[in-house]
Design a protein around this motif. Structure first.
Motif, PDB file in Angstrom:
ATOM      1  N   TYR A  19       0.778  -1.184   0.166  1.00 21.89           N
ATOM      2  CA  TYR A  19      -0.086  -0.039   0.052  1.00 21.89           C
ATOM      3  C   TYR A  19       0.840   1.176   0.110  1.00 21.89           C
ATOM      4  O   TYR A  19       1.985   1.141   0.440  1.00 21.89           O
ATOM      5  CB  TYR A  19      -0.907   0.090   1.218  1.00 21.89           C
ATOM      6  N   PRO A  20       0.398   2.462  -0.447  1.00 20.14           N
ATOM      7  CA  PRO A  20       1.029   3.803  -0.370  1.00 20.14           C
ATOM      8  C   PRO A  20       1.897   3.721   1.121  1.00 20.14           C
ATOM      9  O   PRO A  20       1.076   3.444   1.935  1.00 20.14           O
ATOM     10  CB  PRO A  20       0.165   4.720  -0.570  1.00 20.14           C
ATOM     11  N   GLY A  21       2.841   4.111   1.206  1.00 20.83           N
ATOM     12  CA  GLY A  21       3.423   4.409   2.506  1.00 20.83           C
ATOM     13  C   GLY A  21       4.317   3.292   3.310  1.00 20.83           C
ATOM     14  O   GLY A  21       4.818   3.522   4.396  1.00 20.83           O
ATOM     15  N   LYS A  34       7.017   3.823   0.135  1.00 22.28           N
ATOM     16  CA  LYS A  34       7.354   5.151   0.990  1.00 22.28           C
ATOM     17  C   LYS A  34       7.559   6.262   0.256  1.00 22.28           C
ATOM     18  O   LYS A  34       7.269   7.363   0.271  1.00 22.28           O
ATOM     19  CB  LYS A  34       8.160   4.919   2.077  1.00 22.28           C
ATOM     20  N   THR A  35       8.256   5.994  -1.091  1.00 28.70           N
ATOM     21  CA  THR A  35       8.716   7.006  -1.930  1.00 28.70           C
ATOM     22  C   THR A  35       8.031   7.469  -3.014  1.00 28.70           C
ATOM     23  O   THR A  35       8.285   8.318  -3.859  1.00 28.70           O
ATOM     24  CB  THR A  35      10.325   6.761  -2.326  1.00 28.70           C
ATOM     25  N   ALA A  36       7.053   6.598  -3.284  1.00 30.13           N
ATOM     26  CA  ALA A  36       6.328   6.806  -4.469  1.00 30.13           C
ATOM     27  C   ALA A  36       4.980   7.760  -4.307  1.00 30.13           C
ATOM     28  O   ALA A  36       3.917   7.584  -5.270  1.00 30.13           O
ATOM     29  CB  ALA A  36       5.907   5.597  -5.301  1.00 30.13           C
ATOM     30  N   GLY A  37       4.897   8.252  -3.220  1.00 31.08           N
ATOM     31  CA  GLY A  37       3.546   9.269  -2.674  1.00 31.08           C
ATOM     32  C   GLY A  37       2.279   8.279  -2.478  1.00 31.08           C
ATOM     33  O   GLY A  37       2.398   7.613  -1.695  1.00 31.08           O
ATOM     34  N   ASN A  38       1.231   8.554  -3.351  1.00 27.83           N
ATOM     35  CA  ASN A  38       0.019   7.453  -2.975  1.00 27.83           C
ATOM     36  C   ASN A  38      -0.015   6.589  -4.120  1.00 27.83           C
ATOM     37  O   ASN A  38      -1.458   6.079  -4.251  1.00 27.83           O
ATOM     38  CB  ASN A  38      -0.926   8.684  -3.205  1.00 27.83           C
ATOM     39  N   ASN A  39       1.004   6.008  -4.478  1.00 33.14           N
ATOM     40  CA  ASN A  39       1.183   4.680  -5.419  1.00 33.14           C
ATOM     41  C   ASN A  39       1.067   3.528  -4.729  1.00 33.14           C
ATOM     42  O   ASN A  39       1.908   3.193  -3.677  1.00 33.14           O
ATOM     43  CB  ASN A  39       1.921   5.012  -6.538  1.00 33.14           C
ATOM     44  N   TYR A  40       0.426   2.467  -5.043  1.00 35.65           N
ATOM     45  CA  TYR A  40       0.592   1.175  -4.862  1.00 35.65           C
ATOM     46  C   TYR A  40       1.829   0.554  -5.532  1.00 35.65           C
ATOM     47  O   TYR A  40       2.261   0.832  -6.692  1.00 35.65           O
ATOM     48  CB  TYR A  40      -0.542   0.335  -5.101  1.00 35.65           C
ATOM     49  N   LEU A  88       3.808  -4.004   5.234  1.00 38.86           N
ATOM     50  CA  LEU A  88       2.377  -4.258   4.728  1.00 38.86           C
ATOM     51  C   LEU A  88       2.355  -5.055   3.419  1.00 38.86           C
ATOM     52  O   LEU A  88       2.872  -4.332   2.574  1.00 38.86           O
ATOM     53  CB  LEU A  88       1.306  -3.075   4.749  1.00 38.86           C
ATOM     54  N   ALA A  89       1.833  -5.987   3.156  1.00 44.09           N
ATOM     55  CA  ALA A  89       1.664  -6.600   1.941  1.00 44.09           C
ATOM     56  C   ALA A  89       0.398  -6.880   1.616  1.00 44.09           C
ATOM     57  O   ALA A  89      -0.368  -7.154   2.468  1.00 44.09           O
ATOM     58  CB  ALA A  89       2.525  -7.989   1.762  1.00 44.09           C
ATOM     59  N   ARG A  90      -0.187  -6.550   0.178  1.00 41.53           N
ATOM     60  CA  ARG A  90      -1.626  -6.773   0.100  1.00 41.53           C
ATOM     61  C   ARG A  90      -1.697  -8.006  -0.384  1.00 41.53           C
ATOM     62  O   ARG A  90      -1.195  -8.688  -1.244  1.00 41.53           O
ATOM     63  CB  ARG A  90      -1.602  -5.782  -1.256  1.00 41.53           C
ATOM     64  N   GLY A  91      -2.799  -8.730   0.238  1.00 36.82           N
ATOM     65  CA  GLY A  91      -3.368  -9.978   0.062  1.00 36.82           C
ATOM     66  C   GLY A  91      -4.125 -10.102  -1.385  1.00 36.82           C
ATOM     67  O   GLY A  91      -4.402  -9.112  -1.775  1.00 36.82           O
ATOM     68  N   ASP A  92      -4.196 -11.146  -2.145  1.00 34.01           N
ATOM     69  CA  ASP A  92      -4.738 -11.256  -3.396  1.00 34.01           C
ATOM     70  C   ASP A  92      -3.906 -10.784  -4.477  1.00 34.01           C
ATOM     71  O   ASP A  92      -3.887 -11.066  -5.659  1.00 34.01           O
ATOM     72  CB  ASP A  92      -6.069 -10.786  -3.529  1.00 34.01           C
ATOM     73  N   TRP A  93      -2.997  -9.598  -4.114  1.00 34.66           N
ATOM     74  CA  TRP A  93      -2.118  -9.205  -5.075  1.00 34.66           C
ATOM     75  C   TRP A  93      -0.689  -9.458  -5.058  1.00 34.66           C
ATOM     76  O   TRP A  93       0.094  -9.212  -5.958  1.00 34.66           O
ATOM     77  CB  TRP A  93      -2.315  -7.437  -4.997  1.00 34.66           C
ATOM     78  N   SER A  94      -0.615 -10.393  -4.091  1.00 36.49           N
ATOM     79  CA  SER A  94       0.826 -10.814  -3.940  1.00 36.49           C
ATOM     80  C   SER A  94       0.833 -12.455  -3.931  1.00 36.49           C
ATOM     81  O   SER A  94      -0.289 -12.893  -3.636  1.00 36.49           O
ATOM     82  CB  SER A  94       1.569 -10.569  -2.320  1.00 36.49           C
ATOM     83  N   SER A  95       1.809 -12.749  -4.908  1.00 36.50           N
ATOM     84  CA  SER A  95       1.837 -14.344  -5.150  1.00 36.50           C
ATOM     85  C   SER A  95       3.157 -14.971  -5.184  1.00 36.50           C
ATOM     86  O   SER A  95       3.981 -14.372  -5.398  1.00 36.50           O
ATOM     87  CB  SER A  95       1.035 -14.344  -6.524  1.00 36.50           C
ATOM     88  N   PHE A  96       3.222 -16.218  -5.126  1.00 35.85           N
ATOM     89  CA  PHE A  96       4.361 -17.141  -5.206  1.00 35.85           C
ATOM     90  C   PHE A  96       3.764 -18.292  -6.126  1.00 35.85           C
ATOM     91  O   PHE A  96       2.974 -19.181  -6.058  1.00 35.85           O
ATOM     92  CB  PHE A  96       4.577 -17.569  -3.874  1.00 35.85           C
ATOM     93  N   SER A  97       4.879 -18.601  -7.041  1.00 38.59           N
ATOM     94  CA  SER A  97       4.766 -19.747  -8.165  1.00 38.59           C
ATOM     95  C   SER A  97       6.116 -20.168  -8.414  1.00 38.59           C
ATOM     96  O   SER A  97       7.145 -19.700  -8.340  1.00 38.59           O
ATOM     97  CB  SER A  97       3.841 -19.171  -9.215  1.00 38.59           C
TER      98      SER A  97
END
Length: 184
Positions: A114-116, A138-144, A171-180
């Motif tokens: 998430y942003p920050g 943290k350095t990208a403003g309000n971007n994911y 913080l890592a985003r669920g459903d957007w983070s994956s391992f294969s």
């Protein structure tokens, strides 16, 4: 020219006829039974027909079940939502992949924040670091922010691969983070 064609045809026909005589074939069922017996003996001796050999498929894909917050350094990142696990090498409870057989494997993991927030990871084999991924929101403003990494490893049967937190894991985003991963 036609002499060459007849000669080649005769050779092929003669070789096929000789092969059938050699096997002592009296019909299709007998031929198939003898072929199966011959094939099984060759297989037991360690010879295999590469064209007929079925490739062992080992592949998995999993996503984070929920957002991950404030993990500690070296914690295993557990991707609990499994969408594919052919060969049953990935354990969604432990977050670890255990090689069912020896060979080369390819692994890719993606972490989204998430942003920050930041989330740094490393892929380890048998506890030894191989590759890293740094995601810094943290350095990208309000971007994911999202980061991915891919590694190819030569593994022995029972070698274990997992994704560990490296240093910071806010913080890592669920459903957007994956391992294969999959066997080459």
């Amino acid at each position: 020219m036609s002499f060459l064609f007849v000669s080649t045809f005769d050779k092929l026909y003669g070789a096929g006829f000789f092969f059938l005589l050699l096997l002592g074939v009296s019909g299709n069922d007998d031929f198939i039974a003898k072929y199966d017996k011959y094939h099984n003996v060759c297989k037991k001796m360690g010879y295999q027909d590469k064209q007929c050999d079925e490739k062992e498929v080992i592949a998995f894909h999993a996503r984070l079940s929920t957002n991950l917050r404030n993990l500690k350094d070296k914690d295993v990142v557990v991707f609990g939502t499994v969408t594919l696990n052919t060969g049953k090498g990935y354990n969604p409870t432990t977050g670890k992949f255990t090689a069912p057989s020896r060979w080369h494997y390819s692994f890719t993991w993606t972490i989204s924040t998430y942003p920050g927030a930041s989330f740094n990871t490393q892929l380890v084999i048998n506890g030894k670091p191989v590759s890293y991924s740094h995601v810094n929101g943290k350095t990208a403003g309000n971007n994911y922010e999202t980061g991915s990494s891919t590694v190819i490893l030569k593994m022995e049967k029972k070698d274990v691969v997992s994704i560990l937190l490296y240093d910071a894991g806010e913080l890592a985003r669920g459903d957007w983070s994956s391992f294969s991963g999959f066997k080459l």
